[in-house]
Design a protein around this motif. Structure first.
Motif, PDB file in Angstrom:
ATOM      1  N   VAL A 158      30.811 -14.755  35.030  1.00  0.00           N
ATOM      2  CA  VAL A 158      30.421 -14.668  33.620  1.00  0.00           C
ATOM      3  C   VAL A 158      30.903 -13.337  33.015  1.00  0.00           C
ATOM      4  N   LEU A 159      30.281 -12.240  33.415  1.00  0.00           N
ATOM      5  CA  LEU A 159      30.616 -10.909  32.892  1.00  0.00           C
ATOM      6  C   LEU A 159      30.699 -10.902  31.365  1.00  0.00           C
ATOM      7  N   LEU A 160      29.580 -11.269  30.773  1.00  0.00           N
ATOM      8  CA  LEU A 160      29.453 -11.236  29.316  1.00  0.00           C
ATOM      9  C   LEU A 160      28.122 -10.564  28.977  1.00  0.00           C
ATOM     10  N   PRO A 161      28.061  -9.901  27.830  1.00  0.00           N
ATOM     11  CA  PRO A 161      26.790  -9.321  27.426  1.00  0.00           C
ATOM     12  C   PRO A 161      25.801 -10.403  26.977  1.00  0.00           C
ATOM     13  N   VAL A 162      24.531 -10.078  27.099  1.00  0.00           N
ATOM     14  CA  VAL A 162      23.478 -11.049  26.766  1.00  0.00           C
ATOM     15  C   VAL A 162      22.519 -10.452  25.745  1.00  0.00           C
ATOM     16  N   MET A 163      22.244 -11.215  24.699  1.00  0.00           N
ATOM     17  CA  MET A 163      21.180 -10.880  23.749  1.00  0.00           C
ATOM     18  C   MET A 163      19.941 -11.676  24.125  1.00  0.00           C
ATOM     19  N   LEU A 177      31.765  -6.589  29.277  1.00  0.00           N
ATOM     20  CA  LEU A 177      30.792  -5.648  29.818  1.00  0.00           C
ATOM     21  C   LEU A 177      29.394  -6.275  29.802  1.00  0.00           C
ATOM     22  N   PRO A 178      28.757  -6.361  30.957  1.00  0.00           N
ATOM     23  CA  PRO A 178      27.495  -7.103  31.071  1.00  0.00           C
ATOM     24  C   PRO A 178      26.277  -6.322  30.567  1.00  0.00           C
ATOM     25  N   ILE A 179      26.307  -5.958  29.307  1.00  0.00           N
ATOM     26  CA  ILE A 179      25.215  -5.213  28.679  1.00  0.00           C
ATOM     27  C   ILE A 179      24.101  -6.198  28.303  1.00  0.00           C
ATOM     28  N   VAL A 180      22.861  -5.791  28.475  1.00  0.00           N
ATOM     29  CA  VAL A 180      21.741  -6.641  28.064  1.00  0.00           C
ATOM     30  C   VAL A 180      21.014  -5.961  26.901  1.00  0.00           C
ATOM     31  N   VAL A 224      33.326  -5.749  20.664  1.00  0.00           N
ATOM     32  CA  VAL A 224      34.047  -4.995  21.699  1.00  0.00           C
ATOM     33  C   VAL A 224      33.367  -5.168  23.057  1.00  0.00           C
ATOM     34  N   ALA A 225      32.032  -5.136  23.054  1.00  0.00           N
ATOM     35  CA  ALA A 225      31.286  -5.276  24.318  1.00  0.00           C
ATOM     36  C   ALA A 225      31.619  -6.604  24.996  1.00  0.00           C
ATOM     37  N   ALA A 226      31.653  -7.666  24.192  1.00  0.00           N
ATOM     38  CA  ALA A 226      31.943  -8.989  24.761  1.00  0.00           C
ATOM     39  C   ALA A 226      33.404  -9.083  25.188  1.00  0.00           C
ATOM     40  N   SER A 227      34.295  -8.564  24.351  1.00  0.00           N
ATOM     41  CA  SER A 227      35.725  -8.686  24.636  1.00  0.00           C
ATOM     42  C   SER A 227      36.138  -7.842  25.831  1.00  0.00           C
ATOM     43  N   ASN A 228      35.452  -6.712  26.030  1.00  0.00           N
ATOM     44  CA  ASN A 228      35.726  -5.887  27.208  1.00  0.00           C
ATOM     45  C   ASN A 228      35.021  -6.408  28.454  1.00  0.00           C
ATOM     46  N   ALA A 263      31.530   0.574  30.877  1.00  0.00           N
ATOM     47  CA  ALA A 263      32.901   0.694  31.390  1.00  0.00           C
ATOM     48  C   ALA A 263      32.967   1.716  32.514  1.00  0.00           C
ATOM     49  N   ALA A 264      32.043   2.670  32.488  1.00  0.00           N
ATOM     50  CA  ALA A 264      32.003   3.675  33.549  1.00  0.00           C
ATOM     51  C   ALA A 264      31.276   3.164  34.788  1.00  0.00           C
ATOM     52  N   GLY A 265      30.763   1.938  34.711  1.00  0.00           N
ATOM     53  CA  GLY A 265      30.153   1.330  35.891  1.00  0.00           C
ATOM     54  C   GLY A 265      28.642   1.337  35.911  1.00  0.00           C
ATOM     55  N   ALA A 266      28.022   1.646  34.784  1.00  0.00           N
ATOM     56  CA  ALA A 266      26.561   1.710  34.740  1.00  0.00           C
ATOM     57  C   ALA A 266      25.964   0.358  34.368  1.00  0.00           C
ATOM     58  N   ARG A 267      24.728   0.128  34.825  1.00  0.00           N
ATOM     59  CA  ARG A 267      23.935  -1.008  34.333  1.00  0.00           C
ATOM     60  C   ARG A 267      23.277  -0.530  33.041  1.00  0.00           C
ATOM     61  N   VAL A 268      23.564  -1.223  31.945  1.00  0.00           N
ATOM     62  CA  VAL A 268      23.256  -0.699  30.619  1.00  0.00           C
ATOM     63  C   VAL A 268      22.395  -1.673  29.825  1.00  0.00           C
ATOM     64  N   MET A 269      21.415  -1.128  29.133  1.00  0.00           N
ATOM     65  CA  MET A 269      20.589  -1.960  28.257  1.00  0.00           C
ATOM     66  C   MET A 269      20.354  -1.230  26.939  1.00  0.00           C
TER      67      MET A 269
END
Lengths: 97, 396
Positions: free
Chosen positions: B159-164, B100-103, B94-98, B71-77
């Motif tokens: 897209v902007l969704l997290p990926v497993m 946030l493109p977390i991998v 929460v990650a998906a609903s917000n 949410a702070a703008g970082a690329r996160v894994m």
């Protein structure tokens, strides 16, 4: 109530992108008891202003000037901490406007 | 310069993460954590990445820190497994609903109880409705390739969704294989510089609130948006897979087939077991038996219509499920249930059966896959389906 927008017209993720828009949310509608002040007993110590969780104590020239009833939820913290007991929580149904 | 290394799947993923050089990795540092995070923390200590590495006190906090950082703008894994994913549960949604493109790497391992550290798919299958894209990898090479593609898929503006990115516990996570590692510059060219698509918490000129209260008046609309993102994900996954192929030489799509075009019967199976099945299909083909393999790569979004089209000509389908959806229709596995639904909607009335296998790391051996093929051929010949759900390798 403003017109509700469709899913294509709102920011994704539930984001709120306008700052400070909580003021548009009239939480005063939740109130069951209304704070009523006896101005003659008020010493303007502003403890109510310090404690109010909804910033609903209105101040004018450094003096307690009344309640923002659009946002006051009627929690009664102001009445509970008032050192002169000048605030009374009155049931909304008994108030004659 | 490209090189070939003998590494396990978790090291392959850690290597991909080193090359991706994410801004933030937040992870719980002890079991059920994976060796990916251990290896990556060494890269951090050695100064090989610029990543802010946050060690937290639980998996729930790990995903929470990821959400905050994204949410702070970082690329996160991050990475997790089994009970770790279970403990993350609330924040996974929460990650998906917000959006946030977390991998995240999920090393597929069984859930307790009884306590078990070995492979099955119960962990990520339990999270299948959380709103994450789920990509399953067959071997360390695919894990490496998928991790790199996952960044592009997650961050795509449509897209902007997290990926497993999932791979099989121990079989893939700890099995050494030959893995082609790309040039770091090429990987960074492919993923590009991260540009957050939404206002971020650290942008003080454009204040934004993440995760506010959202009642009956708007919550539903936000869920509808997530559906749209999932719909967009499918073509994006295909396009990123093609572009990856043009650049690196291995193309990816929603699923992979082997000898399926003229097959009479098809075996549908995820992850490492698809490798064993491919070998068995070749052996059975040498005997003149028309067996084919379909390995779904993407489980979420589920490519229902595409799978049905690919399977439309076969006379019997055997799905192999490495988890059980307890209490579902015939207590079948999720892959079977989804495929049954897809066949109903998109047309396909051939018999289909489910083979539950490999729970808690129980070995799946070639002779069992041969057994599946023979049973399917018999179903195709007689048209009689028999038992809907069968249990491979369980002692009676």
């Amino acid at each position: 109530m403003p017109e509700l927008k469709g899913w294509k017209d709102i920011p994704i993720g539930g984001l709120i992108v306008e700052a400070g828009n909580a003021v548009e949310y009239m939480t005063g509608g939740w109130r069951a008891f209304r704070p009523v002040r006896d101005a003659t007993k008020c010493i303007h110590c502003l403890m109510c202003w310090v404690f109010c969780p909804d910033s609903s104590i209105m101040i004018q020239d450094s003096q307690m000037a009344g309640f923002d009833l659009d946002h006051c939820k009627g929690c009664g913290i102001c009445a509970a901490q008032c050192p002169t007991q000048c605030i009374e929580m009155v049931e909304e149904g008994r108030i004659e406007d | 310069m490209r090189e070939y290394l003998a590494i396990d799947g978790n090291t392959a993923i850690a290597t991909a993460m080193r090359q991706i050089n994410p801004d933030v990795v937040a992870a719980y540092p002890i079991t059920p954590q994976t060796s990916t995070v251990q290896t990556f923390s060494q890269f951090v200590a050695d100064g090989l990445v610029d990543t802010e590495f946050v060690t937290v006190e639980s998996e729930h906090s790990a995903m929470s820190a990821c959400v905050g950082a994204a949410a702070a703008g970082a690329r996160v894994m991050t990475a997790t497994s089994s009970a770790g994913l279970a403990l993350m549960w609330e924040i996974v949604y929460v990650a998906a609903s917000n959006r946030l493109p977390i991998v995240m790497l999920v090393v597929n391992r069984a859930l307790s109880a009884p306590i078990n550290i070995h492979c099955d798919h119960s962990d990520s299958m339990g999270a299948r409705d959380a709103g994450w894209i789920q990509i399953f990898s067959e071997n360390p090479q695919e894990s490496y390739d998928n991790m790199i593609q996952a960044v592009r898929i997650a961050e795509h503006p449509d897209v902007l969704l997290p990926v497993m990115v999932c791979h099989d516990g121990f079989i893939t996570s700890h099995g050494l294989e030959r893995v082609e590692i790309f040039d770091e510059g090429e990987v960074r060219d492919f993923i590009g510089t991260y540009k957050p698509q939404m206002p971020t918490l650290l942008d003080i000129d454009n204040p934004v609130t993440y995760g506010p209260l959202d009642f009956y008046d708007y919550y539903y609309e936000h869920k509808r948006q997530q559906v749209e993102a999932m719909r967009h994900a499918k073509p994006v996954i295909i396009e990123v897979g093609r572009e990856f192929g043009r650049k690196f030489g291995r193309s990816y799509s929603l699923f992979e087939t082997h000898c399926l075009e003229d097959a009479e019967v098809a075996i549908v199976v995820l992850s490492s077991t698809a490798g064993t099945t491919r070998v068995m299909v070749d052996r059975l083909r040498a005997q003149g038996l028309k067996v084919g393999l379909l390995k779904p790569r993407v489980f979420r979004p589920f490519p229902a219509q595409e799978l049905v089209e690919a399977l439309s000509h076969v006379k019997a389908i055997g799905v192999m499920d490495r988890s059980i959806s307890f209490g579902s229709m015939n207590n079948a596995g999720p892959l079977f249930l989804e495929l049954c639904a897809a066949l109903k909607i998109y047309g396909g009335d051939m018999p289909i059966v489910d083979y539950v296998f490999g729970l808690g790391g129980r070995d799946i051996v070639p002779s069992q896959i041969e057994q599946v093929a023979h049973e399917l051929l018999k179903i195709a010949e007689t048209g009689e389906r028999g038992e809907v759900v069968r249990y491979l390798g369980v002692r009676e």
